[in-house]
Motif scaffolding. Structure first.
Motif, short mmCIF file in Angstrom:
data_model
loop_
_atom_site.label_atom_id
_atom_site.label_comp_id
_atom_site.label_asym_id
_atom_site.label_seq_id
_atom_site.Cartn_x
_atom_site.Cartn_y
_atom_site.Cartn_z
N TRP A 42 0.85 -1.20 0.00
CA TRP A 42 0.00 0.00 0.00
C TRP A 42 0.88 1.25 0.00
CZ3 TRP A 42 -5.34 -0.36 -0.06
CH2 TRP A 42 -5.90 -1.60 0.31
N GLY A 77 -3.41 3.34 -0.92
CA GLY A 77 -3.86 3.38 0.45
C GLY A 77 -3.57 4.72 1.14
N VAL A 78 -4.14 5.83 0.68
CA VAL A 78 -5.33 5.90 -0.16
C VAL A 78 -5.18 7.03 -1.18
CG1 VAL A 78 -6.87 5.06 1.67
CG2 VAL A 78 -6.44 7.50 1.49
N ASN A 107 -5.99 -2.61 -5.47
CA ASN A 107 -6.96 -2.24 -4.45
C ASN A 107 -7.03 -0.72 -4.43
OD1 ASN A 107 -7.12 -4.93 -3.70
ND2 ASN A 107 -5.83 -4.70 -1.90
N GLY A 109 -8.25 2.57 -2.25
CA GLY A 109 -8.74 3.15 -1.01
C GLY A 109 -9.02 4.63 -1.18
N PHE A 178 -11.75 0.46 -0.46
CA PHE A 178 -11.39 0.60 0.95
C PHE A 178 -11.49 2.06 1.35
CE2 PHE A 178 -9.30 -3.18 -0.54
CZ PHE A 178 -9.28 -4.05 0.54
N ALA A 190 -17.21 3.46 6.68
CA ALA A 190 -16.75 2.37 5.83
C ALA A 190 -17.73 1.21 5.86
CB ALA A 190 -15.35 1.92 6.26
N LEU A 198 -9.19 0.41 6.42
CA LEU A 198 -7.76 0.45 6.66
C LEU A 198 -7.56 1.21 7.97
CD1 LEU A 198 -6.55 1.41 3.06
CD2 LEU A 198 -6.68 -0.88 4.07
#
Length: 376
Positions: A42, A77-78, A107, A109, A178, A190, A198
């Motif tokens: 991340w 992230g993020v 992923n 976020g 995320f 969330a 996270l």
């Protein structure tokens, strides 16, 4: 149980030359993490936070990492989702491109990027950040779920007539979503949105267990009306500051010093503290120093008549996975019992030498992670 690493690109000596070296060193750490069996790498997004985080363009860093790795997932992230940081269309385009080029490893976020330094630099209205993050998530998820890439969006803040959002991500209907959760209210959001959490705090196992309870309670109470996507991702990732070496005491000292610098840097931007202390004295008992810093912070809060809450001194909690591999295994077992689905290893802190970072990654890959694979 999943295992990952998170990068701030933090540094105690922020010269241009050292900055470049830290970024290259972070890539080397991520490449080793891929080889050592970590599941995800991340990268944060921050702007203008000297010392604390020089990771201002994580999409570039993550693309560079993806090109040099084979299997590790690539975690934004993020992304700072308020519109003046990143318009949601541009965030979606960049993320989808990375998902395609990485072979479906992304992923995504979302976060607010809420320091005054960052919002003032980019012209973000702090009062609108929660609403803008929610609209961004809704727009991105809905646009990605159309197989033709055509979407329109009509919300309170954005009104977009039909357009094609290109490219389309490889993962269908879209990459996992995320949110950065540093407080209880964002954790509940969330859950309401149906996206992964996270949990980026230093409070330790007991608070992780409490936050997991809050997340589960919010999941149980939600109606689904605020879901941002048809795909629900109830994934709970917990931060785990760690340095693992054969020499347990050396690892504790290096980890505590890195965390003390982290605390100084974050307090500088969130609490108007002094510029971080860049000096590293090998004779100092860093664990004692970080406890002393906690006492000073509590005294300041009392003097300022600010209530001391459980999270007030979390950054000064030095009881993490600092030590040898057995210490790290024991700590992960406690996080697992507290409800963590993913262990977010924070290794790269401003004063931690590259050699200690690389050795920590190796020890986790060879000794820690295998203890939690294929177990019930």
């Amino acid at each position: 149980m999943k295992f990952s690493m998170i990068f701030e690109a933090q540094m105690a000596n922020p010269t241009a030359e050292h900055e470049a070296q830290v970024l290259r060193d972070s890539v080397a750490q991520a490449v080793l993490a891929d080889r050592m069996g970590f599941d995800t790498v991340w990268a944060v997004e921050h702007h203008g936070l000297k010392w604390y985080a020089h990771m201002s363009a994580p999409e570039i860093f993550l693309t560079w990492v993806a090109a040099q790795t084979e299997r590790i997932r690539i975690g934004h992230g993020v992304v700072c989702m308020p519109f003046n940081f990143n318009h949601p269309v541009r965030a979606a385009e960049r993320a989808a491109m990375l998902d395609v080029l990485s072979g479906g490893r992304l992923n995504l976020g979302a976060g607010r990027g809420a320091t005054a330094v960052e919002t003032s630099m980019c012209g973000v209205d702090p009062a609108r950040t929660y609403q803008e993050v929610e609209e961004s998530l809704r727009l991105i998820a809905s646009a990605w779920q159309d197989p033709e890439g055509e979407f329109s969006y009509h919300g309170e803040l954005l009104d977009i007539e039909p357009h094609h959002l290109l490219p389309r991500p490889v993962q269908r209907p879209h990459p996992p979503l995320f949110m950065a959760c540093t407080r209880k209210d964002t954790l509940k959001l969330a859950a309401d949105y149906g996206i992964g959490a996270l949990v980026l705090g230093f409070a330790g196992v007991e608070e992780i267990a409490e936050l997991r309870h809050i997340y589960d309670a919010a999941i149980a109470a939600r109606t689904g009306e605020r879901f941002v996507s048809t795909v629900v991702n109830d994934h709970f990732a917990a931060l785990c500051p760690t340095i693992v070496l054969d020499d347990r005491e050396q690892a504790r000292q290096i980890g505590a010093r890195g965390q003390r610098f982290f605390a100084q840097a974050i307090k500088h931007y969130y609490g108007a503290g002094p510029v971080p202390d860049e000096a590293v004295d090998p004779t100092v008992d860093e664990v004692a120093k970080i406890r002393e810093a906690a006492e000073e912070h509590v005294a300041y809060l009392h003097e300022a008549k600010i209530p001391v809450k459980s999270g007030s001194t979390a950054i000064f909690n030095a009881e993490h996975a600092y030590g040898n591999a057995d210490d790290a295994i024991a700590y992960v077992e406690r996080l697992q019992a507290a409800g963590a689905d993913e262990i977010l290893c924070l290794i790269q802190m401003g004063t931690v030498p590259q050699q200690a970072c690389m050795e920590t990654i190796r020890q986790w890959g060879e000794k820690v992670i295998p203890r939690f694979r294929n177990t019930n």
